[in-house]
Design an enzyme around this catalytic site. Structure first.
Site, short mmCIF file in Angstrom:
data_model
loop_
_atom_site.label_atom_id
_atom_site.label_comp_id
_atom_site.label_asym_id
_atom_site.label_seq_id
_atom_site.Cartn_x
_atom_site.Cartn_y
_atom_site.Cartn_z
N SER B 172 -6.04 8.16 4.30
CA SER B 172 -5.86 8.67 2.95
C SER B 172 -6.17 10.17 2.90
O SER B 172 -5.54 10.94 3.62
CB SER B 172 -6.76 7.86 2.01
OG SER B 172 -6.50 8.15 0.67
N ASP B 368 2.05 0.75 0.17
CA ASP B 368 1.13 1.66 -0.54
C ASP B 368 1.95 2.66 -1.35
O ASP B 368 2.79 3.36 -0.79
CB ASP B 368 0.28 2.39 0.50
CG ASP B 368 -0.65 3.42 -0.11
OD1 ASP B 368 -1.00 3.28 -1.30
OD2 ASP B 368 -1.04 4.36 0.61
N HIS B 424 -2.60 0.49 1.34
CA HIS B 424 -3.34 1.70 1.70
C HIS B 424 -4.36 1.43 2.80
O HIS B 424 -4.57 2.26 3.67
CB HIS B 424 -4.05 2.18 0.43
CG HIS B 424 -4.50 3.60 0.45
ND1 HIS B 424 -3.64 4.67 0.48
CD2 HIS B 424 -5.76 4.14 0.44
CE1 HIS B 424 -4.34 5.80 0.46
NE2 HIS B 424 -5.63 5.50 0.44
#
Lengths: 447, 447
Positions: B172, B368, B424
């Site tokens: 991320s 995601d 994610h």
């Protein structure tokens, strides 16, 4: 005729057809004991044959009355697609009352559509499932004719259901069967056709293949190089033609893209699920050598062995009143698929006409690459019905609260709905969402 | 210095640092009993603090030695993103050795990366998790400086690991932490940095938001009307600018699209999963009133309550040697997130430079919507490394055979990989695929 005579004739007709005493000629088709089922059923069900346009064509049906009030609940006709695939897939793996366990026992499905409706599962055309008849003249036109004749035969067998609200539904290639049959039924004042519903329908072959290129790239099934190559060869400005390009290089790259998507062991019918039978995708790939069009036959990652074992057992054949002339049951019949003449490359004009008279529901599992929801959305837009709301999520209640079940675009008399995370067989993948969707639609309510 | 004196000095140094007898100054950080864990561990693990650029900044780490041969297995540094989110999420819910059960007992994770490597979980920057220090000057630059200082401190605590092959990894917003730290480490000849790996990285904010429009529409999160409106307002021919448009109408419609995607109760971090906390998405939506940029804070549909309860218990605080100055642990710290200065809107130039020296892995869970894989693919393409293979599927073995785990585009020294159906948190959603991916990458093999 005087009113009294009219009334007498009407009563005589109703009596002859068993309407008043509640019996139907179809009662002899009742399934009185289903192998593998060990508990008593709270509803009746029937299995037998409905004649097509002539006596050579006999279409098998399995009819489950409602859990609720069968005498007044709506009546739904369901058809699976292919062409060549059996509607018993719908009954036994999607939204019918029964499911077959690995040990060949039968369980009841909590999310069966016969919780709120009487549901007819029709195997069509001849050659599909237990249906039989000449297979030389199969087309969208003859299928609609035979389905209509079979439906009339159903109402002869079950006249007490003739005055019920009626819904024609189906999936995949039934995207063609449903509107073509509904178009005939809409002109028949003896049938109270209220609405139609199509799940992951192939509504327009050009839009389906065009949209597959976008669906593939934006779901990670195609890489950047092939995608850029497609743009160069198939697009002019922002306008792209993939399916019907006259450009050799474009056609070649579209074939590379479909080969990559169809040939790599991916479960195209539900792209986030595993593929149980990777080898079957090779048959699809081989077919693609000869054609740009994927083969809408047996789903490559689907295993039918339990269904086949169950349905072809002597006890089940007997219980379901299967004719001796019937073929061995398979989930999809490749010969039917190959012989079938696809008359209508698009059914948008049928849908446009129908939506001027009745409600139309187009729903799509958004994880299906075979009949992808983008092609469905484009088809819905092409109907040009007035929009009556913004595109927005719809919800179902779960154990931890309200959750997004998908998205909906509502037009006048037309709903386009996605079901989040479901593949080609929406009720199999998302049973609660599919149940709510259909119960709401049949009930005439809004999601 | 003569060779003999050099050797003596070297031996003295090694002895002082415990290299020869295998002991390390960090041994005092060893976690000797982990609350909730009732079985003996086949590996050692440590928890404590690493000093940043000055003694005010103390970054918490949790270090798990390998199940295999800790003395020779590679060394991996892992960081979660946010900014503001704790790497203990990585340890406890993604790919670390432990997971916390609902009854606060601890289980071992079969797919832990310490099955094949020694793994450091670093909470960064100060204010995140159990790390503490001044929060007035948080930025990509100060974070990289502090991470580098903490890494040097790690090697002081654990000098026996200084000669191991070293990998910097994260997820991320660690898409920024990883390449900025790696760029410093690459110039430090005392550290054997071999490669970096980033999962669902935010590599280029413009590409991330631009691609979200496509990702949203082609996953059914945006309808046709808004999509067409975006095209009209933001595109010229086939070229579209959504993130950086000067056109008011375009910016307005991009905001409508991000509002629809972020504000409707969808689990953006894994779009096919249900959202456990629909209300939290409202906080995100409110933030969007002021900004086009989504808030990369606490995942809105994620429940951290068990982790929080476990980690903030007195017994665990003591077992992990948590400092009195440490904040109460939360999975993501909103204050850090809001105070943080995002210095680099794009790290593509860092990645380009790094990939000229070492292998780079960019992997993306394809479900995601927060850091979507299309933005990742575009970032990989922007590095302009030579392609060395066609885009193709990669596979894992399951109980019923080989199945597609995702897709891979291989470039020279750069792999772009998708993980099918993962959101994610790739290892949480697809643990087997994530394990194979990382083990293969660390081992220097091909998928």
């Amino acid at each position: 005729m005087s009113l009294l005579i009219q009334l007498s004739v009407a009563i005589a007709f109703l009596l002859l057809n068993g309407v008043i005493d509640g019996s139907n000629p179809g009662d002899s088709d009742e399934v009185t004991a289903l192998p593998g089922l060990s508990i008593p059923l709270p509803f009746k069900h029937y299995s037998g044959y409905l004649q097509g346009v002539d006596s050579n064509t006999q279409l098998h049906y399995w009819f489950a009355e409602s859990y609720g009030n069968p005498a007044s609940d709506p009546l739904i006709l369901w058809m699976n697609g292919g062409p060549g695939c059996s509607s018993l897939d719908g009954l036994l793996t999607e939204h019918g009352p029964f499911s077959v366990n690995d040990d060949l026992t039968i369980s009841l499905r909590n999310t069966s559509w016969n919780k709120f409706a009487n549901v007819i599962y029709l195997e069509s055309p001849a050659g599909v499932g237990f249906s039989y008849g000449p297979s030389s003249n199969l087309s969208d036109i003859t299928t609609a004719e035979n389905n209509y004749a079979a439906l009339k035969a159903f109402f002869k067998k079950f006249p007490t259901f003739a005055n019920h609200d009626f819904y024609i539904t189906g999936e995949s290639y039934a995207g063609v069967y449903v509107p073509t049959l509904a178009t005939r039924v809409a002109n028949d004042s003896t049938i109270r056709l209220k609405a139609i519903a199509i799940g992951n329908g192939i509504l327009d072959r050009t839009k389906n293949l065009d949209s597959l290129m976008y669906y593939g790239y934006y779901h990670g099934l195609l890489g950047g190089q092939l995608w850029n190559g497609l743009q160069v060869a198939c697009c002019s400005g922002s306008s792209c033609q993939y399916a019907n390009s006259n450009n050799f290089l474009c056609s070649h790259r579209v074939r590379s893209a479909t080969n990559l998507i169809w040939g790599d062991g991916l479960n195209l019918y539900s792209i986030y699920e595993d593929c149980l039978k990777v080898r079957q995708t090779l048959a699809i790939r081989n077919h693609l050598q000869d054609s740009n069009q994927p083969l809408y036959g047996t789903p490559p990652c689907f295993t039918e062995s339990i269904l086949s074992k169950y349905l072809n057992s002597d006890a089940v054949l007997k219980a379901l009143h299967i004719a001796k002339q019937a073929p061995k049951w398979t989930i999809c019949n490749f010969i039917v698929n190959l012989n079938y003449q696809r008359t209508y490359p698009s059914v948008i004009h049928f849908l446009k006409n129908l939506s001027s008279k009745m409600r139309v529901l187009l729903y799509y599992g958004d994880a299906d690459a075979v009949c992808n929801f983008i092609g469905g959305l484009w088809s819905a837009e092409a109907i040009q019905a007035p929009k009556i709301d913004d595109y927005k999520p719809w919800y179902i209640n779960t154990t931890y609260g309200k959750t997004v079940a998908g998205f909906i675009q509502r037009y006048d008399n037309l709903d386009f709905v996605t079901v989040k995370g479901a593949g080609h067989l929406v009720p199999t993948d998302q049973p609660d969402a599919a149940f709510r969707l259909m119960e709401t639609f049949i009930g005439g309510h809004s999601l």
